[in-house]
Write a protein that holds these residues in place. Structure first.
Motif, PDB file in Angstrom:
ATOM      1  N   UNK A  16      -4.663   7.543  -8.296  1.00 20.66           N
ATOM      2  CA  UNK A  16      -3.391   7.029  -7.775  1.00 20.66           C
ATOM      3  C   UNK A  16      -3.646   6.109  -6.590  1.00 20.66           C
ATOM      4  N   UNK A  17      -4.564   6.492  -5.708  1.00 23.24           N
ATOM      5  CA  UNK A  17      -4.922   5.625  -4.570  1.00 23.24           C
ATOM      6  C   UNK A  17      -5.477   4.290  -5.061  1.00 23.24           C
ATOM      7  N   UNK A  77      -4.741   2.741  -7.900  1.00 23.20           N
ATOM      8  CA  UNK A  77      -3.612   1.928  -8.362  1.00 23.20           C
ATOM      9  C   UNK A  77      -2.813   1.385  -7.183  1.00 23.20           C
ATOM     10  N   UNK A  78      -2.604   2.232  -6.192  1.00 16.77           N
ATOM     11  CA  UNK A  78      -1.845   1.834  -4.997  1.00 16.77           C
ATOM     12  C   UNK A  78      -2.545   0.665  -4.307  1.00 16.77           C
ATOM     13  N   UNK A  79      -3.867   0.793  -4.126  1.00 16.98           N
ATOM     14  CA  UNK A  79      -4.656  -0.252  -3.473  1.00 16.98           C
ATOM     15  C   UNK A  79      -4.644  -1.542  -4.281  1.00 16.98           C
ATOM     16  N   UNK A  80      -4.781  -1.398  -5.582  1.00 22.71           N
ATOM     17  CA  UNK A  80      -4.850  -2.552  -6.465  1.00 22.71           C
ATOM     18  C   UNK A  80      -3.553  -3.350  -6.436  1.00 22.71           C
ATOM     19  N   UNK A  81      -2.439  -2.693  -6.199  1.00 22.49           N
ATOM     20  CA  UNK A  81      -1.148  -3.373  -6.238  1.00 22.49           C
ATOM     21  C   UNK A  81      -0.542  -3.635  -4.874  1.00 22.49           C
ATOM     22  N   UNK A  82      -1.220  -3.243  -3.802  1.00 23.12           N
ATOM     23  CA  UNK A  82      -0.630  -3.401  -2.479  1.00 23.12           C
ATOM     24  C   UNK A  82      -0.523  -4.857  -2.045  1.00 23.12           C
ATOM     25  N   UNK A  83      -1.426  -5.692  -2.477  1.00 18.55           N
ATOM     26  CA  UNK A  83      -1.409  -7.089  -2.045  1.00 18.55           C
ATOM     27  C   UNK A  83      -0.946  -8.054  -3.120  1.00 18.55           C
ATOM     28  N   UNK A 115       6.899   4.004  -6.153  1.00 21.62           N
ATOM     29  CA  UNK A 115       6.365   4.104  -4.793  1.00 21.62           C
ATOM     30  C   UNK A 115       4.877   3.779  -4.767  1.00 21.62           C
ATOM     31  N   UNK A 116       4.132   4.310  -5.702  1.00 17.33           N
ATOM     32  CA  UNK A 116       2.688   4.078  -5.761  1.00 17.33           C
ATOM     33  C   UNK A 116       2.380   2.612  -6.004  1.00 17.33           C
ATOM     34  N   UNK A 117       3.091   2.002  -6.959  1.00 21.91           N
ATOM     35  CA  UNK A 117       2.792   0.628  -7.360  1.00 21.91           C
ATOM     36  C   UNK A 117       3.579  -0.414  -6.570  1.00 21.91           C
ATOM     37  N   UNK A 133       9.934  -1.454 -13.131  1.00 26.87           N
ATOM     38  CA  UNK A 133       9.276  -0.355 -13.835  1.00 26.87           C
ATOM     39  C   UNK A 133       9.751  -0.276 -15.277  1.00 26.87           C
ATOM     40  N   UNK A 134      11.079  -0.301 -15.486  1.00 26.85           N
ATOM     41  CA  UNK A 134      11.618  -0.149 -16.839  1.00 26.85           C
ATOM     42  C   UNK A 134      11.237  -1.325 -17.730  1.00 26.85           C
TER      43      UNK A 134
END
Length: 186
Positions: free
Chosen positions: A71-72, A74-80, A155-157, A164-165
């Motif tokens: 999850x971290x 994915x979060x990191x990959x999409x934060x920027x 929230x994660x992404x 999302x949908x």
């Protein structure tokens, strides 16, 4: 502690390394990322070993840490990055939002009472997942493999629920089409 009252960090790699790697690689697709995630899992577990309370097995505890590392990731990959929603529906639908005849979903004519070659299906699914855009694959993994709810995934992404949908819809379209072509040969 855990089963048999034994907690052996020095045996983690031998006992759980391959399993955690398989768990990670089907979620992040990239072998290098999967290896990094397993390494980070063991490192985090080592740092937190004093807090291990034995309420779950050592294996379950390590899997939970690994899941959080994915999850971290994915979060990191999409934060920027900002999510750009394209017009992929044009692949499947005409201007009136009706299915194009060549892409109209068909019955799969599978007899669900007979044994299906599960290994072949999952190999096809894995190959089809690799063809998804990164963000689509991440949404699929978090929803269907990690069983997270919509709010957690958004929230994660760092995406909206509307986005999302759209992503989950497109993911399903692409996976269905890919499975039809590569597993069912329709």
């Amino acid at each position: 502690m855990q089963q048999n009252n034994v907690f052996l960090p020095e045996k983690w790699l031998d006992n759980y390394g391959d399993e955690l790697y398989r768990y990670a690689v089907v979620r992040v697709i990239d072998n290098g990322f999967a290896e990094d995630i397993v390494q980070e899992t063991f490192l985090s577990a080592w740092r937190a070993k004093e807090t291990y309370n034995g309420m779950s097995s050592e294996k379950t505890w390590l899997y939970a840490i690994c899941k959080n590392k994915i999850i971290d990731h994915f979060r990191k990959q999409n934060s920027n990055s900002s999510i750009i929603v394209g017009k992929e529906e044009e692949i499947y639908f005409d201007n009136d939002a009706h299915w194009k005849s060549k892409d109209l979903p068909t019955e799969w004519n599978i007899n669900y009472n007979t044994k299906v070659d599960v290994k072949e299906f999952y190999e096809t699914l894995e190959n089809c997942k690799k063809k998804l855009k990164d963000i689509q694959r991440e949404v699929f993994v978090l929803k269907y493999m990690e069983d997270l709810d919509t709010v957690e995934i958004c929230d994660i992404l760092k995406i909206t629920q509307a986005n999302y949908w759209v992503l989950i819809h497109r993911c399903k379209l692409h996976l269905r089409n890919c499975i039809q072509k590569n597993w069912l040969n329709i």
